[in-house]
Design a protein around this motif. Structure first.
Motif, PDB file in Angstrom:
ATOM      1  N   LEU A  97       0.824  -1.083   0.053  1.00 22.64           N
ATOM      2  CA  LEU A  97       0.165  -0.119   0.087  1.00 22.64           C
ATOM      3  C   LEU A  97       0.885   1.544  -0.102  1.00 22.64           C
ATOM      4  CD1 LEU A  97      -2.703  -1.121   2.590  1.00 22.64           C
ATOM      5  CD2 LEU A  97      -2.879  -1.096   0.083  1.00 22.64           C
ATOM      6  N   ALA A  98       0.453   2.411  -0.378  1.00 25.48           N
ATOM      7  CA  ALA A  98       0.984   3.625  -0.373  1.00 25.48           C
ATOM      8  C   ALA A  98       0.863   4.134   0.759  1.00 25.48           C
ATOM      9  CB  ALA A  98       0.283   4.733  -1.317  1.00 25.48           C
ATOM     10  N   SER A 289      -9.774  -6.568  -9.722  1.00 25.96           N
ATOM     11  CA  SER A 289      -9.099  -6.746  -8.392  1.00 25.96           C
ATOM     12  C   SER A 289      -8.705  -5.311  -7.872  1.00 25.96           C
ATOM     13  CB  SER A 289      -7.832  -7.652  -8.460  1.00 25.96           C
ATOM     14  OG  SER A 289      -8.261  -8.854  -8.746  1.00 25.96           O
ATOM     15  N   GLY A 290      -8.468  -5.241  -6.514  1.00 29.79           N
ATOM     16  CA  GLY A 290      -8.228  -3.899  -5.894  1.00 29.79           C
ATOM     17  C   GLY A 290      -6.840  -4.081  -5.676  1.00 29.79           C
ATOM     18  N   ASP A 291      -6.178  -5.398  -5.503  1.00 32.19           N
ATOM     19  CA  ASP A 291      -4.803  -5.490  -5.129  1.00 32.19           C
ATOM     20  C   ASP A 291      -3.593  -5.719  -6.038  1.00 32.19           C
ATOM     21  OD1 ASP A 291      -5.860  -7.940  -5.396  1.00 32.19           O
ATOM     22  OD2 ASP A 291      -5.032  -8.628  -3.526  1.00 32.19           O
ATOM     23  N   GLY A 296      -3.974  -1.404  -4.427  1.00 31.89           N
ATOM     24  CA  GLY A 296      -4.670  -1.283  -3.275  1.00 31.89           C
ATOM     25  C   GLY A 296      -4.715  -2.516  -2.482  1.00 31.89           C
ATOM     26  N   PRO A 297      -5.693  -2.665  -1.501  1.00 36.27           N
ATOM     27  CA  PRO A 297      -5.837  -3.854  -0.661  1.00 36.27           C
ATOM     28  C   PRO A 297      -6.727  -5.050  -1.669  1.00 36.27           C
ATOM     29  CG  PRO A 297      -7.697  -2.376  -0.159  1.00 36.27           C
ATOM     30  CD  PRO A 297      -6.552  -1.610  -1.007  1.00 36.27           C
ATOM     31  N   THR A 334      -6.431   4.629  -0.949  1.00 31.19           N
ATOM     32  CA  THR A 334      -5.843   4.374  -2.370  1.00 31.19           C
ATOM     33  C   THR A 334      -6.551   4.974  -3.397  1.00 31.19           C
ATOM     34  OG1 THR A 334      -5.120   2.322  -1.622  1.00 31.19           O
ATOM     35  CG2 THR A 334      -5.033   2.613  -3.995  1.00 31.19           C
ATOM     36  N   LEU A 335      -7.957   4.860  -3.668  1.00 31.72           N
ATOM     37  CA  LEU A 335      -8.771   5.573  -4.695  1.00 31.72           C
ATOM     38  C   LEU A 335      -8.510   7.063  -4.650  1.00 31.72           C
ATOM     39  CD1 LEU A 335     -11.892   3.482  -4.521  1.00 31.72           C
ATOM     40  CD2 LEU A 335     -10.022   3.316  -6.319  1.00 31.72           C
TER      41      LEU A 335
END
Length: 467
Positions: A97-98, A289-291, A296-297, A334-335
């Motif tokens: 993650l950032a 996907s988010g990751d 992101g996660p 993240t978004l």
């Protein structure tokens, strides 16, 4: 066998001053287990004739017990230094993650939140509202929903939109990805009936048109994930599939896989359509996907037309697949970075690593070399070599990214011995062996990794003094 007699009994070891200090810091059963493990290991080493007499001194045995206790009490899920060069490494936790995510995550994790409470109305709210507007803004979709991973998103969409109906899929898109996740299996679980069309390498618009009947519930396009079909090939584009769906009144769904929100083609990363392109093409439901490429996660993100997302919201399976507050907090933070493309590329580690140029990585390699050499003893020898990185995460399977690697040598250790010792270090370091050298890829070494890497390399040097 004289050395065997020198190995002390457990009760005697427990009386040593150094071990009594360990008892003050750890539960007695844990210390007892550590002592027994060490004494058994010493006996095995004596029988194998690999033990030096000095290793039976009280100080040496106590130090060994302390190391064993550190191993026994360490969390199972631990920080790892990724030197493999695989940016989205599934086995190593995919996308880090950032740093900007941390404050929001801390705030939500260690206090109460408005997870399902509408602060304006003073009534129960929806957890999905915290990211829906952001996803609509960033993708151009009418509606959005989030579940715990992309497999869950696909399962929910099929269950809500196509139970008992046929779903038309190109034979070349019936993929299996990691963990034996197979599209046909998910379709059966969702109650859908698979209707294959085309061939492994070529599918045409007419194949879809001829397959559509009154029993058809969806036309499905699936991301090819970690393989590619090359050569004599043909596939139906999203735009063509949407046109076919509109002609027949059948909704179109796309499993977009890794889910990129940025066009990375100007960085030489081509061939992966963005989520916005699927939305612009008129695809009714898109899952991703988010990751992975999003950075992101772990999450399964669903965007599309409001009329198609609505049945998913009402489906009872949604509750079983919902994401928790920590995932929502990380995803929201993240978004928000994506509202400024330059900020997203600079601050989201996955994007930063993927878009780093060969020249930037060479300069980074020189910096890493200087920092490590200052921190390491002379028996650890380092050199820079050219190499190739991979995207990973089921994205861009054929893409090779030029990179700079750090070749590591440690005294008389073979590359295999070095790899094993670093992998088992208190801060594990995972690299790769290529052409007889142990290598660490500068592309996936984070700045915060460097002190940890130096610590693990120093431990290897201590275990392997100059001969």
């Amino acid at each position: 066998m004289t050395l065997l007699k020198r190995i002390p009994k457990v009760d005697k070891v427990l009386e040593w001053p150094g071990v009594r200090e360990l008892l003050a810091r750890h539960p007695r059963p844990t210390v007892l287990a550590g002592v027994r493990d060490v004494l058994e290991a010493l006996r095995a080493a004596v029988r194998a004739e690999t033990l030096d007499e000095g290793e039976l001194d009280e100080a040496a045995v106590t130090a060994r017990i302390e190391r064993e206790l550190a191993r026994l009490t360490a969390p199972s899920l631990r920080r790892v230094v990724n030197g493999t060069g695989v940016v989205i490494h599934t086995n190593l936790g995919r996308s880090p993650l950032a740093a900007q995510v941390r404050p929001h995550l801390d705030e939500i994790a260690f206090g109460y939140s408005n997870l399902e409470f509408d602060l304006e109305e003073g009534a129960r709210g929806s957890r999905y509202a915290h990211v829906e507007n952001l996803l609509r803004e960033l993708t151009g979709a009418e509606a959005a929903l989030v579940v715990n991973n992309n497999a869950a998103a696909v399962l929910l969409a099929l269950s809500a939109l196509a139970t008992g109906k046929e779903v038309v899929v190109s034979r070349g898109e019936l993929v299996e990805i990691g963990g034996s996740f197979r599209i046909p299996d998910v379709m059966r679980q969702g109650g859908a009936i698979l209707r294959e069309v085309g061939t492994t390498n070529r599918t045409h618009p007419r194949d879809y048109r001829e397959a559509i009947t009154s029993e058809t519930g969806l036309l499905l396009k699936v991301h090819s994930s970690n393989f590619a079909v090359v050569g004599f090939t043909a596939e139906v584009s999203s735009q063509e599939l949407v046109a076919i769906g509109r002609e027949s009144g059948v909704p179109v769904m796309a499993d977009a896989g890794s889910g990129s929100l940025l066009d990375l083609s100007r960085f030489g990363i081509c061939g992966e359509p963005t989520v916005q392109e699927f939305v612009a093409a008129g695809v009714d439901i898109i899952t991703f996907s988010g990751d992975k490429l999003l950075g992101g996660p772990q999450a399964g993100i669903i965007v599309g037309r409001a009329a198609c997302v609505a049945p998913l919201r009402r489906h009872p399976l949604l509750r079983a697949l919902r994401i928790d507050k920590l995932t929502l907090a990380a995803l929201e933070a993240t978004l928000r970075l994506y509202r400024d493309e330059r900020l997203a590329r600079a601050e989201i580690p996955t994007l930063r690593m993927l878009t780093a140029s060969a020249a930037e990585l060479r300069a980074r390699g020189r910096t890493i070399l200087r920092r490590l050499r200052r921190a390491l003893p002379p028996q650890i020898r380092l050199a820079l070599v050219d190499g190739i990185s991979q995207v990973g995460g089921g994205a861009y399977p054929l893409l090779e990214l030029p990179t700079t690697l750090v070749a590591v040598e440690a005294g008389g250790l073979s590359p295999q011995e070095l790899e094993e010792r670093l992998r088992r270090a208190p801060v594990p370091v995972v690299g790769r062996i290529h052409r007889g050298r142990f290598l660490l890829d500068c592309r996936t070494l984070l700045d915060a990794d460097l002190p940890l890497l130096a610590e693990s390399l120093r431990e290897v040097a201590d275990l392997n003094p100059v001969r």
